[in-house]
Scaffold this motif. Structure first.
Motif, PDB file in Angstrom:
ATOM      1  N   THR A  58       0.837  -1.207   0.000  1.00 12.51           N
ATOM      2  CA  THR A  58       0.000   0.000   0.000  1.00 12.51           C
ATOM      3  C   THR A  58       0.867   1.250   0.000  1.00 12.51           C
ATOM      4  O   THR A  58       0.601   2.216  -0.726  1.00 12.51           O
ATOM      5  N   GLY A  59       1.926   1.231   0.801  1.00 16.74           N
ATOM      6  CA  GLY A  59       2.858   2.354   0.794  1.00 16.74           C
ATOM      7  C   GLY A  59       3.484   2.552  -0.568  1.00 16.74           C
ATOM      8  O   GLY A  59       3.599   3.681  -1.064  1.00 16.74           O
ATOM      9  N   GLY A  60       3.902   1.448  -1.195  1.00 17.16           N
ATOM     10  CA  GLY A  60       4.480   1.547  -2.531  1.00 17.16           C
ATOM     11  C   GLY A  60       3.485   2.079  -3.546  1.00 17.16           C
ATOM     12  O   GLY A  60       3.836   2.873  -4.431  1.00 17.16           O
ATOM     13  N   GLY A  61       2.228   1.662  -3.431  1.00 17.75           N
ATOM     14  CA  GLY A  61       1.199   2.156  -4.339  1.00 17.75           C
ATOM     15  C   GLY A  61       0.937   3.641  -4.173  1.00 17.75           C
ATOM     16  O   GLY A  61       0.788   4.375  -5.160  1.00 17.75           O
ATOM     17  N   LEU A  62       0.901   4.094  -2.928  1.00 19.96           N
ATOM     18  CA  LEU A  62       0.724   5.522  -2.679  1.00 19.96           C
ATOM     19  C   LEU A  62       1.882   6.322  -3.279  1.00 19.96           C
ATOM     20  O   LEU A  62       1.684   7.405  -3.836  1.00 19.96           O
ATOM     21  N   ALA A  63       3.098   5.774  -3.154  1.00 21.37           N
ATOM     22  CA  ALA A  63       4.260   6.458  -3.707  1.00 21.37           C
ATOM     23  C   ALA A  63       4.158   6.590  -5.224  1.00 21.37           C
ATOM     24  O   ALA A  63       4.577   7.603  -5.793  1.00 21.37           O
ATOM     25  N   LEU A  64       3.587   5.594  -5.886  1.00 23.95           N
ATOM     26  CA  LEU A  64       3.420   5.659  -7.337  1.00 23.95           C
ATOM     27  C   LEU A  64       2.479   6.778  -7.757  1.00 23.95           C
ATOM     28  O   LEU A  64       2.560   7.273  -8.889  1.00 23.95           O
ATOM     29  N   LEU A  78       8.027  -5.112   9.563  1.00 22.62           N
ATOM     30  CA  LEU A  78       8.199  -4.066   8.565  1.00 22.62           C
ATOM     31  C   LEU A  78       9.291  -4.401   7.558  1.00 22.62           C
ATOM     32  O   LEU A  78       9.180  -4.069   6.376  1.00 22.62           O
ATOM     33  N   VAL A  79      10.343  -5.070   8.025  1.00 23.91           N
ATOM     34  CA  VAL A  79      11.480  -5.383   7.163  1.00 23.91           C
ATOM     35  C   VAL A  79      11.556  -6.880   6.868  1.00 23.91           C
ATOM     36  O   VAL A  79      11.711  -7.281   5.711  1.00 23.91           O
ATOM     37  N   GLU A  80      11.453  -7.706   7.901  1.00 24.19           N
ATOM     38  CA  GLU A  80      11.682  -9.137   7.717  1.00 24.19           C
ATOM     39  C   GLU A  80      10.502  -9.834   7.029  1.00 24.19           C
ATOM     40  O   GLU A  80      10.689 -10.506   6.002  1.00 24.19           O
ATOM     41  N   ARG A  81       9.312  -9.706   7.572  1.00 19.08           N
ATOM     42  CA  ARG A  81       8.172 -10.448   7.013  1.00 19.08           C
ATOM     43  C   ARG A  81       7.838 -10.017   5.590  1.00 19.08           C
ATOM     44  O   ARG A  81       7.661 -10.857   4.708  1.00 19.08           O
ATOM     45  N   PRO A  82       7.745  -8.712   5.284  1.00 21.58           N
ATOM     46  CA  PRO A  82       7.391  -8.309   3.918  1.00 21.58           C
ATOM     47  C   PRO A  82       8.608  -7.891   3.091  1.00 21.58           C
ATOM     48  O   PRO A  82       8.503  -6.986   2.252  1.00 21.58           O
ATOM     49  N   PHE A  83       9.728  -8.573   3.293  1.00 21.83           N
ATOM     50  CA  PHE A  83      10.955  -8.128   2.628  1.00 21.83           C
ATOM     51  C   PHE A  83      10.795  -8.113   1.111  1.00 21.83           C
ATOM     52  O   PHE A  83      11.304  -7.209   0.433  1.00 21.83           O
ATOM     53  N   GLU A  84      10.106  -9.077   0.546  1.00 25.25           N
ATOM     54  CA  GLU A  84       9.932  -9.094  -0.912  1.00 25.25           C
ATOM     55  C   GLU A  84       9.188  -7.854  -1.388  1.00 25.25           C
ATOM     56  O   GLU A  84       9.521  -7.287  -2.440  1.00 25.25           O
ATOM     57  N   GLN A  85       8.193  -7.421  -0.618  1.00 24.88           N
ATOM     58  CA  GLN A  85       7.455  -6.215  -1.008  1.00 24.88           C
ATOM     59  C   GLN A  85       8.335  -4.973  -0.886  1.00 24.88           C
ATOM     60  O   GLN A  85       8.256  -4.066  -1.722  1.00 24.88           O
ATOM     61  N   VAL A  86       9.172  -4.915   0.142  1.00 24.31           N
ATOM     62  CA  VAL A  86      10.114  -3.794   0.259  1.00 24.31           C
ATOM     63  C   VAL A  86      11.039  -3.767  -0.961  1.00 24.31           C
ATOM     64  O   VAL A  86      11.290  -2.719  -1.564  1.00 24.31           O
ATOM     65  N   LYS A  87      11.530  -4.940  -1.329  1.00 26.19           N
ATOM     66  CA  LYS A  87      12.458  -5.061  -2.462  1.00 26.19           C
ATOM     67  C   LYS A  87      11.805  -4.654  -3.781  1.00 26.19           C
ATOM     68  O   LYS A  87      12.409  -3.931  -4.594  1.00 26.19           O
ATOM     69  N   ASP A  89       8.264  -3.353  -4.334  1.00 26.94           N
ATOM     70  CA  ASP A  89       7.305  -2.249  -4.421  1.00 26.94           C
ATOM     71  C   ASP A  89       7.943  -0.889  -4.166  1.00 26.94           C
ATOM     72  O   ASP A  89       7.370   0.135  -4.527  1.00 26.94           O
ATOM     73  N   PHE A  90       9.109  -0.877  -3.544  1.00 19.02           N
ATOM     74  CA  PHE A  90       9.864   0.372  -3.421  1.00 19.02           C
ATOM     75  C   PHE A  90      11.108   0.344  -4.308  1.00 19.02           C
ATOM     76  O   PHE A  90      11.271   1.179  -5.184  1.00 19.02           O
ATOM     77  N   GLY A  91      11.972  -0.641  -4.088  1.00 18.47           N
ATOM     78  CA  GLY A  91      13.223  -0.673  -4.834  1.00 18.47           C
ATOM     79  C   GLY A  91      13.041  -0.874  -6.321  1.00 18.47           C
ATOM     80  O   GLY A  91      13.480  -0.052  -7.141  1.00 18.47           O
ATOM     81  N   HIS A  92      12.392  -1.968  -6.734  1.00 21.89           N
ATOM     82  CA  HIS A  92      12.272  -2.285  -8.159  1.00 21.89           C
ATOM     83  C   HIS A  92      11.383  -1.280  -8.886  1.00 21.89           C
ATOM     84  O   HIS A  92      11.633  -0.949 -10.057  1.00 21.89           O
ATOM     85  N   GLN A  93      10.357  -0.770  -8.193  1.00 24.67           N
ATOM     86  CA  GLN A  93       9.476   0.222  -8.815  1.00 24.67           C
ATOM     87  C   GLN A  93      10.102   1.613  -8.847  1.00 24.67           C
ATOM     88  O   GLN A  93       9.576   2.512  -9.508  1.00 24.67           O
ATOM     89  N   GLY A  94      11.203   1.780  -8.102  1.00 24.07           N
ATOM     90  CA  GLY A  94      11.863   3.075  -8.106  1.00 24.07           C
ATOM     91  C   GLY A  94      11.097   4.150  -7.357  1.00 24.07           C
ATOM     92  O   GLY A  94      11.227   5.341  -7.660  1.00 24.07           O
ATOM     93  N   THR A  95      10.312   3.740  -6.359  1.00 24.81           N
ATOM     94  CA  THR A  95       9.543   4.705  -5.580  1.00 24.81           C
ATOM     95  C   THR A  95      10.250   4.994  -4.261  1.00 24.81           C
ATOM     96  O   THR A  95      11.175   4.289  -3.862  1.00 24.81           O
ATOM     97  N   GLY A  96       9.797   6.046  -3.583  1.00 20.20           N
ATOM     98  CA  GLY A  96      10.383   6.415  -2.306  1.00 20.20           C
ATOM     99  C   GLY A  96       9.348   6.429  -1.207  1.00 20.20           C
ATOM    100  O   GLY A  96       8.138   6.480  -1.447  1.00 20.20           O
ATOM    101  N   GLY A  97       9.825   6.379   0.010  1.00 13.67           N
ATOM    102  CA  GLY A  97       8.950   6.421   1.171  1.00 13.67           C
ATOM    103  C   GLY A  97       9.777   6.339   2.429  1.00 13.67           C
ATOM    104  O   GLY A  97      11.011   6.235   2.385  1.00 13.67           O
ATOM    105  N   VAL A  98       9.102   6.397   3.568  1.00 14.02           N
ATOM    106  CA  VAL A  98       9.757   6.374   4.864  1.00 14.02           C
ATOM    107  C   VAL A  98       9.217   5.185   5.649  1.00 14.02           C
ATOM    108  O   VAL A  98       8.027   5.141   5.978  1.00 14.02           O
ATOM    109  N   LEU A  99      10.064   4.206   5.921  1.00 11.45           N
ATOM    110  CA  LEU A  99       9.702   3.088   6.779  1.00 11.45           C
ATOM    111  C   LEU A  99      10.149   3.420   8.196  1.00 11.45           C
ATOM    112  O   LEU A  99      11.327   3.719   8.413  1.00 11.45           O
ATOM    113  N   VAL A 100       9.235   3.374   9.140  1.00 13.02           N
ATOM    114  CA  VAL A 100       9.540   3.711  10.528  1.00 13.02           C
ATOM    115  C   VAL A 100       9.209   2.512  11.398  1.00 13.02           C
ATOM    116  O   VAL A 100       8.050   2.101  11.497  1.00 13.02           O
TER     117      VAL A 100
END
Length: 300
Positions: A58-64, A78-87, A89-100
């Protein structure tokens, strides 16, 4: 004094009032602290429930769409369980955001090993283009949060902790800061480890550098500090997996004869739980444990 997490929720609620580009995405964790903000900004405070992969996507989609998402839950979720989505939906899509994140390595021992993430920084470090902040005080957490929220489209990880130093230090979201200078070696204290490090090296002739931004690592300051000592010996004291920054430090010192000791959370599964202080002592990250290992390494 409030905690970093309390400061985060308060400041983020204010930032939502100030910047229409910001949105907060939650997975139940801290949702009760955003009740008023959700009432005021129902379209920009989104709670997906305990669905962490959806949280990040959802964060990656908002960034798009051009939004600046602030995505928040415990570090393990935030990092371990959804690591594929971090990789992806943010990295591969080239989007930005703030993970806290909250929770850190052992901030809530009663939650058990599922709620501990000592490997989060090391895991995120396998991805390209992430700035990683590890504040050591709520004031520092606020400064780094404001800096990240106002940024353009870069990717930022802000690692909050229940452990805190007694006083804040000036932070700029970039370099290492020199706390004291010495000749016998360099000790780099990351975030909430600074107070324990300063107590541990009391009376030792060492330089202490303070890091609240560990990626990218300020290699120029580290190299300069190491080169000014009698021997380029560097000790890294990190509140997560031991040795996480050893490779980065080694690259900074590549053209100097040097030694690097990485201290942090050991690479073993925890099956016994106590207080934060007991975990620090068990990992040798209390002042007494740090003193023994630092002095032995430096021959002091």
């Amino acid at each position: 004094m409030d905690t970093m997490r309390e400061r985060f929720t308060a400041i983020t609620s204010r930032l939502l009032d100030e910047d229409p580009r910001l949105a907060v995405v939650l997975a139940d964790i801290s949702a009760d602290r955003f009740t008023d903000a959700a009432r005021t900004h129902p379209d920009r405070v989104i709670n997906v429930g305990i669905r962490e992969q959806l949280l990040v996507s959802t964060g990656g989609g908002l960034a798009l769409t051009g939004m600046r998402p602030i995505v928040h839950t415990f570090a393990s979720f935030l990092v371990e369980r959804p690591f594929e989505q971090v990789k992806l939906d943010f990295g591969h899509q080239g989007t930005g955001g703030v993970l806290v994140s909250a929770g850190g390595s052992y901030d809530w021992p009663a939650g058990g090993f599922t709620h501990m993430a000592p490997g989060d920084v090391a895991l995120l470090d396998t991805l390209d283009g992430w700035t990683i902040h590890v504040p050591g005080h709520p004031d520092e957490a606020e400064a780094l949060l404001r800096h990240a929220a106002a940024a353009g489209d870069d990717r930022v990880y802000l690692r909050l902790s229940e452990q805190s130093n007694t006083a804040p230090r000036p932070v700029d979201g970039a370099g290492l800061h020199t706390v004291r200078q010495g000749r016998r070696g360099v000790v780099v204290a990351v975030g909430p480890m600074l107070d324990n490090v300063l107590a541990a090296v009391d009376g030792l002739d060492v330089t202490v550098l303070y890091a609240t931004t560990v990626r990218p690592l300020d290699t120029a300051t580290l190299r300069s500090a190491a080169a000014a000592t009698d021997a380029a010996d560097v000790v890294l004291v990190e509140p997560y997996l031991a040795g996480t920054s050893s490779a980065a430090a080694g690259e900074a010192l590549l053209d100097l004869p040097h030694r690097v000791l990485g201290l942090g959370v050991a690479r073993r599964e925890l099956r016994r739980y106590g207080t934060i202080e007991e975990h620090l002592a068990g990992q040798g990250l209390d002042p007494a444990g740090l003193r023994a290992r630092i002095a032995d390494f430096l021959g002091a």
